[in-house]
Design a protein around this motif. Structure first.
Motif, PDB file in Angstrom:
ATOM      1  N   GLN A   1     131.508 -39.308 135.286  1.00 10.30           N
ATOM      2  CA  GLN A   1     131.312 -38.143 134.802  1.00 10.30           C
ATOM      3  C   GLN A   1     130.073 -37.509 135.629  1.00 10.30           C
ATOM      4  O   GLN A   1     129.979 -36.389 135.838  1.00 10.30           O
ATOM      5  CB  GLN A   1     131.186 -37.980 133.246  1.00 10.30           C
ATOM      6  CG  GLN A   1     130.613 -36.624 132.873  1.00 10.30           C
ATOM      7  CD  GLN A   1     130.059 -36.568 131.238  1.00 10.30           C
ATOM      8  OE1 GLN A   1     129.586 -37.536 130.693  1.00 10.30           O
ATOM      9  NE2 GLN A   1     129.652 -35.246 130.896  1.00 10.30           N
TER      10      GLN A   1
ATOM     11  N   THR B   1     131.890 -28.120 120.142  1.00  7.61           N
ATOM     12  CA  THR B   1     132.794 -28.796 120.802  1.00  7.61           C
ATOM     13  C   THR B   1     133.875 -29.287 119.885  1.00  7.61           C
ATOM     14  O   THR B   1     133.314 -29.967 118.875  1.00  7.61           O
ATOM     15  CB  THR B   1     132.334 -30.008 121.686  1.00  7.61           C
ATOM     16  OG1 THR B   1     130.933 -29.381 122.595  1.00  7.61           O
ATOM     17  CG2 THR B   1     133.190 -30.594 122.660  1.00  7.61           C
TER      18      THR B   1
ATOM     19  N   SER C   1     126.026 -33.512 119.755  1.00  8.23           N
ATOM     20  CA  SER C   1     126.421 -32.178 120.335  1.00  8.23           C
ATOM     21  C   SER C   1     125.454 -31.182 120.560  1.00  8.23           C
ATOM     22  O   SER C   1     124.893 -30.604 119.614  1.00  8.23           O
ATOM     23  CB  SER C   1     127.760 -31.726 119.407  1.00  8.23           C
ATOM     24  OG  SER C   1     128.176 -30.652 120.279  1.00  8.23           O
ATOM     25  N   LYS C   2     125.434 -31.055 121.858  1.00 10.84           N
ATOM     26  CA  LYS C   2     124.225 -30.130 122.351  1.00 10.84           C
ATOM     27  C   LYS C   2     124.542 -28.630 121.987  1.00 10.84           C
ATOM     28  O   LYS C   2     123.830 -27.883 121.147  1.00 10.84           O
ATOM     29  CB  LYS C   2     124.096 -30.207 123.855  1.00 10.84           C
ATOM     30  CG  LYS C   2     122.683 -29.251 124.137  1.00 10.84           C
ATOM     31  CD  LYS C   2     122.363 -29.347 125.744  1.00 10.84           C
ATOM     32  CE  LYS C   2     121.405 -28.557 125.936  1.00 10.84           C
ATOM     33  NZ  LYS C   2     121.286 -28.353 127.537  1.00 10.84           N
ATOM     34  N   SER C   3     125.865 -28.241 122.122  1.00  8.98           N
ATOM     35  CA  SER C   3     126.487 -26.776 121.753  1.00  8.98           C
ATOM     36  C   SER C   3     126.821 -26.871 120.320  1.00  8.98           C
ATOM     37  O   SER C   3     126.328 -25.681 119.578  1.00  8.98           O
ATOM     38  CB  SER C   3     127.551 -26.635 122.530  1.00  8.98           C
ATOM     39  OG  SER C   3     128.659 -27.552 122.283  1.00  8.98           O
TER      40      SER C   3
ATOM     41  N   GLY D   1     129.084 -36.247 128.058  1.00  8.39           N
ATOM     42  CA  GLY D   1     127.513 -36.601 128.084  1.00  8.39           C
ATOM     43  C   GLY D   1     127.002 -37.112 126.892  1.00  8.39           C
ATOM     44  O   GLY D   1     125.890 -37.442 126.924  1.00  8.39           O
ATOM     45  N   SER D   2     127.708 -36.729 125.893  1.00  7.33           N
ATOM     46  CA  SER D   2     126.954 -36.774 124.465  1.00  7.33           C
ATOM     47  C   SER D   2     127.293 -38.247 123.785  1.00  7.33           C
ATOM     48  O   SER D   2     126.891 -38.348 122.799  1.00  7.33           O
ATOM     49  CB  SER D   2     127.522 -35.669 123.387  1.00  7.33           C
ATOM     50  OG  SER D   2     126.753 -34.411 123.647  1.00  7.33           O
TER      51      SER D   2
HETATM   52  O1  PA5 Z   1     127.694 -33.099 130.475  1.00  2.22           O
HETATM   53  C1  PA5 Z   1     128.120 -32.347 129.896  1.00  2.22           C
HETATM   54  O2  PA5 Z   1     127.837 -31.235 129.734  1.00  2.22           O
HETATM   55  C2  PA5 Z   1     129.300 -32.441 129.048  1.00  2.22           C
HETATM   56  O3  PA5 Z   1     130.058 -33.564 129.008  1.00  2.22           O
HETATM   57  C3  PA5 Z   1     128.998 -32.209 127.474  1.00  2.22           C
HETATM   58  O4  PA5 Z   1     128.221 -33.362 127.288  1.00  2.22           O
HETATM   59  C4  PA5 Z   1     130.264 -32.419 126.610  1.00  2.22           C
HETATM   60  O5  PA5 Z   1     131.327 -31.568 127.007  1.00  2.22           O
HETATM   61  C5  PA5 Z   1     130.003 -32.604 125.223  1.00  2.22           C
HETATM   62  O6  PA5 Z   1     129.148 -31.296 125.026  1.00  2.22           O
HETATM   63  P1  PA5 Z   1     128.289 -31.001 123.700  1.00  2.22           P
HETATM   64  O7  PA5 Z   1     127.310 -31.981 123.611  1.00  2.22           O
HETATM   65  O8  PA5 Z   1     127.854 -29.578 123.778  1.00  2.22           O
HETATM   66  O9  PA5 Z   1     129.160 -31.267 122.324  1.00  2.22           O
END
Ligand code: PA5
Length: 421
Positions: free
Chosen positions: A270, A134, A129-131, A79-80
């Motif tokens: 996704q 990763t 990257s939200k977290s 998602g990122s």
């Molecule tokens: O939809 C999601 O939550 C995942 O695809 C994340 O976006 C992906 O795992 C990447 O995570 P992050 O943005 O924490 O690095």
């Protein structure tokens, strides 16, 4: 506004048709925030929230990237990155820096290819990257940050844009320590629903997309998609695919006749796969690209196991049509097409395929938007996100979590010897 055509699907359902009562209930639960995952439904307000200061900040950073860089390296996974890539490939803006997407795997060959492709061109990095933890993007960021520092020294930090959590995570800490410009992935928005935040908007704007128009169209679309009636295209799609699933159509093929749609299909896979595939249920989302795949997957679709449904995304008008030329002597026998636009020919092909597949036992759902531009992209994103949330609730799952994704990570970190894993 997105239009849904169920004429190729209703014949596979009984006379009651799609269950709009269940869609209505799911929509109400989504809007009232009363079912599982309600804390991750901020994506519905993103287009309105992002307008104003946040949009200006994104546009300013994008301008700086365009002024200083021939390449933008976007580091992120899932998602990122998929939403930005989907939008850039669909809209295909011109005259912007090349965008290289990295950090979505661990292949050394792929990384080396990308570094070679970058060459000695001026570049910036947007790490998303939200977290912030990763592994795949973290490794790539370390590499590209090193390349930036080697090339630009202390000025490298002016070329790094970090999109991450507002307060937590390693990336946030590094960004604050080093003084990178940061953008926020809102707490109430999960990765796969984040394209209309800075996650998607910064790369889209840097590549040359008009994000003001895009966000305006998205705000309108979110408003329209909140209507509570069977006229709502999100209800139509969510209810139809659930009804087909209940009748054994366990695989949904998302098809388009536009090669530029390929990454929209990846984003869609996704969105629906991660939202619905849990607790032993869920439609398997797959994709095909027509006409090319009619000559590879066409046989299976026409005559293989009857577990497929097909959802075809089309655009009402091409951006620029192309007429088939006239040829003296007609040696190839194509003069019956001479003077006709490929847009019209492609549309006829689409109708022919639909009729054949429906006759072969594959229900067809049509989805159309006017054009593959900023408006079309925004409308499709809002439509699919809303439909996915409603559909997931109709299926009885939480469409906003992804507990299953952790399993491989735990193994990988343990096997790699990560401290504490
Ligand atoms: O939809 C999601 O939550 C995942 O695809 C994340 O976006 C992906 O795992 C990447 O995570 P992050 O943005 O924490 O690095």
């Amino acid at each position: 506004m997105v239009k849904v055509d169920l004429s190729g699907a209703l014949g596979f359902l009984d006379s009651a048709g799609p269950d709009y009562g269940a869609a209505s209930l799911a929509h109400k639960a989504l809007a009232d925030g009363i079912w599982a995952g309600a804390e991750f439904t901020g994506w519905r307000q993103l287009p309105r929230r992002v307008q104003g200061e946040e949009l200006k900040k994104i546009q300013t950073a994008a301008e700086r990237i365009r002024d200083t860089s021939q390449v933008l390296v976007v580091v992120g996974i899932g998602g990122s990155y998929l939403g930005a890539r989907a939008g850039i490939e669909l809209i295909r803006p011109k005259n912007g820096p090349e965008v290289i997407f990295a950090g979505n795997g661990l292949s050394p060959d792929d990384l080396n290819d990308k570094i070679e492709r970058l060459g000695d061109r001026d570049f910036s990095v947007n790490v998303v990257s939200k977290s912030g933890t990763t592994l795949e993007p973290a490794v790539a960021f370390r590499v590209f940050r090193g390349l930036l520092e080697k090339k630009y020294g202390a000025a490298a930090k002016k070329r790094i844009y970090a999109t991450t959590d507002a307060a937590r995570g390693v990336l946030k800490t590094i960004a604050d320590d080093e003084g990178y410009e940061t953008f926020v992935v809102p707490d109430d928005v999960g990765g796969r629903y984040s394209v209309l935040s800075a996650v998607g908007l910064l790369p889209l704007a840097a590549a040359g997309c008009d994000i003001q128009t895009l966000v305006g169209a998205a705000a309108e679309a979110m408003y329209d998609l909140d209507q509570r009636s069977a006229e709502n295209p999100a209800w139509q799609y969510a209810a139809a695919r659930n009804a087909l699933y209940a009748r054994g159509k366990t695989i949904e093929l998302l098809a388009s006749y536009e090669p530029s749609f390929r990454y929209m299909a990846e984003w869609w896979k996704q969105l629906f796969g991660e939202s619905e595939g849990k607790n032993g249920v869920g439609i398997y989302p797959a994709s095909v690209e027509y006409n090319a795949d009619l000559h590879s997957m066409g046989q299976y679709i026409q005559e293989g196991p009857r577990t497929l449904m097909e959802t075809v995304v089309s655009f009402e008008r091409p951006l620029r049509d192309y007429e088939v030329p006239f040829s003296m002597g007609d040696a190839d026998g194509l003069n019956y097409l001479a003077g006709r636009g490929l847009g019209e020919i492609s549309r006829v092909a689409m109708e022919a395929v639909k009729a054949a597949h429906v006759a072969g036992g594959v229900p067809n759902i049509g989805i159309s938007v006017p054009r593959r531009d900023e408006d079309g992209f925004a409308e499709l994103v809002c439509f699919f996100e809303t439909a996915c949330a409603i559909s997931g609730y109709m299926l009885g799952v939480n469409p906003f979590d992804q507990p299953g994704v952790e399993a491989y990570k735990k193994n990988m970190f343990r096997m790699l010897g990560k401290p504490g894993a």
